[in-house]
Design a protein around this motif. Structure first.
Motif, mmCIF file in Angstrom:
data_model
loop_
_atom_site.group_PDB
_atom_site.id
_atom_site.type_symbol
_atom_site.label_atom_id
_atom_site.label_comp_id
_atom_site.label_asym_id
_atom_site.label_seq_id
_atom_site.Cartn_x
_atom_site.Cartn_y
_atom_site.Cartn_z
ATOM 1 N N ALA A 115 0.825 -1.218 0.000
ATOM 2 C CA ALA A 115 0.000 0.000 0.000
ATOM 3 C C ALA A 115 0.854 1.261 0.000
ATOM 4 O O ALA A 115 0.557 2.229 -0.718
ATOM 5 C CB ALA A 115 -0.955 0.008 1.189
ATOM 6 N N GLY A 116 1.912 1.256 0.797
ATOM 7 C CA GLY A 116 2.787 2.419 0.844
ATOM 8 C C GLY A 116 3.410 2.726 -0.500
ATOM 9 O O GLY A 116 3.465 3.880 -0.934
ATOM 10 N N SER A 117 3.855 1.680 -1.209
ATOM 11 C CA SER A 117 4.484 1.904 -2.515
ATOM 12 C C SER A 117 3.481 2.419 -3.539
ATOM 13 O O SER A 117 3.852 3.180 -4.442
ATOM 14 C CB SER A 117 5.187 0.643 -3.010
ATOM 15 N N LEU B 206 -7.527 -7.278 4.763
ATOM 16 C CA LEU B 206 -8.144 -7.196 6.085
ATOM 17 C C LEU B 206 -8.973 -8.422 6.419
ATOM 18 O O LEU B 206 -8.861 -8.986 7.499
ATOM 19 C CB LEU B 206 -9.036 -5.949 6.181
ATOM 20 N N PHE B 207 -9.817 -8.834 5.497
ATOM 21 C CA PHE B 207 -10.828 -9.812 5.843
ATOM 22 C C PHE B 207 -10.403 -11.259 5.671
ATOM 23 O O PHE B 207 -11.131 -12.156 6.065
ATOM 24 C CB PHE B 207 -12.116 -9.504 5.092
ATOM 25 N N ASP B 208 -9.231 -11.488 5.122
ATOM 26 C CA ASP B 208 -8.694 -12.844 5.098
ATOM 27 C C ASP B 208 -7.762 -13.065 6.283
ATOM 28 O O ASP B 208 -7.011 -14.019 6.321
ATOM 29 C CB ASP B 208 -7.927 -13.107 3.792
ATOM 30 N N ARG B 209 -7.808 -12.168 7.243
ATOM 31 C CA ARG B 209 -6.916 -12.219 8.398
ATOM 32 C C ARG B 209 -7.694 -12.572 9.655
ATOM 33 O O ARG B 209 -8.878 -12.273 9.775
ATOM 34 C CB ARG B 209 -6.234 -10.861 8.612
ATOM 35 N N GLU B 210 -6.994 -13.176 10.616
ATOM 36 C CA GLU B 210 -7.633 -13.515 11.895
ATOM 37 C C GLU B 210 -7.898 -12.270 12.718
ATOM 38 O O GLU B 210 -8.904 -12.169 13.396
ATOM 39 C CB GLU B 210 -6.743 -14.469 12.691
ATOM 40 N N ASN C 236 -2.690 -1.439 11.428
ATOM 41 C CA ASN C 236 -1.395 -1.501 10.764
ATOM 42 C C ASN C 236 -1.453 -0.831 9.394
ATOM 43 O O ASN C 236 -0.589 -0.011 9.054
ATOM 44 C CB ASN C 236 -0.945 -2.957 10.638
ATOM 45 N N LEU C 237 -2.458 -1.146 8.607
ATOM 46 C CA LEU C 237 -2.593 -0.558 7.279
ATOM 47 C C LEU C 237 -2.816 0.950 7.380
ATOM 48 O O LEU C 237 -2.222 1.733 6.634
ATOM 49 C CB LEU C 237 -3.738 -1.223 6.515
ATOM 50 N N ARG C 238 -3.633 1.371 8.322
ATOM 51 C CA ARG C 238 -3.870 2.804 8.520
ATOM 52 C C ARG C 238 -2.569 3.517 8.864
ATOM 53 O O ARG C 238 -2.275 4.597 8.352
ATOM 54 C CB ARG C 238 -4.902 3.028 9.618
#
Length: 179
Positions: free
Chosen positions: A134-136, A154-158, A166-168
């Motif tokens: 995402a940063g790149s 996000l949604f494939d994660r526990e 983290n993404l934010r």
């Protein structure tokens, strides 16, 4: 954006109504993916359509001027048409390979750059975006590239909440470095 590819209309509508209430109470706009009928029925803030869905001008006619309309675009010509048809933004991609959409050609950074430079509308990068890339995407520094859309990241994660934070954080670091 609320996306549901497999639910029956009634089930989708009920879930969308619940999402609208949650989003409104938090001041977050909710767009419905592909389904103008569901967006109208639940009074969502707008709709996002693809190239094989109802054209944006028709969506605008049905939803009116106060709703948000997004259109998925892969080419400068599609971006130009979205603008002419009254869209508010475009989603451009897949920037990277993705598992959420079958037969979705990957555009890469060059394809994203080409569409962004041709677009008169704000652009959101879509397709295969996650915390690792995402940063790149945002570091491309394209003036009308306003953000990224994520699903699997996000949604494939526990731990959805932790992944979201983290993404934010990654995206906010990039936003501060651009100002």
């Amino acid at each position: 954006m609320f996306r549901e590819k497999d639910a029956e209309t009634r089930e989708f509508l009920e879930a969308a109504k619940a999402c609208v209430e949650i989003c409104k109470s938090s001041g977050v706009p909710l767009l419905i993916n592909d389904r103008v009928d569901v967006a109208l029925a639940c009074d969502a803030d707008g709709v996002h359509v693809g190239q094989s869905d109802m054209p944006a001008w028709e969506v605008r006619r049905l939803l009116g001027p106060g709703k948000i309309i997004g259109v998925s675009c892969k080419t400068p010509a599609q971006a130009e048409q979205a603008w002419k048809d009254g869209a508010d933004y475009i989603g451009c991609g897949g920037v990277f390979p993705t598992t959420t959409k079958a037969n979705n050609p990957t555009l890469g950074f060059e394809g994203l750059r080409t569409v962004c430079l041709a677009s008169k509308l704000p652009v959101v990068a879509i397709g295969g975006i996650n915390a690792g890339n995402a940063g790149s995407v945002m570091e491309l520094g394209l003036p009308n590239l306003k953000g990224v859309a994520v699903v699997s990241a996000l949604f494939d994660r526990e731990r959805v909440a932790a992944e979201t934070r983290n993404l934010r954080s990654i995206l906010m670091k990039n936003a501060y470095s651009r100002s």
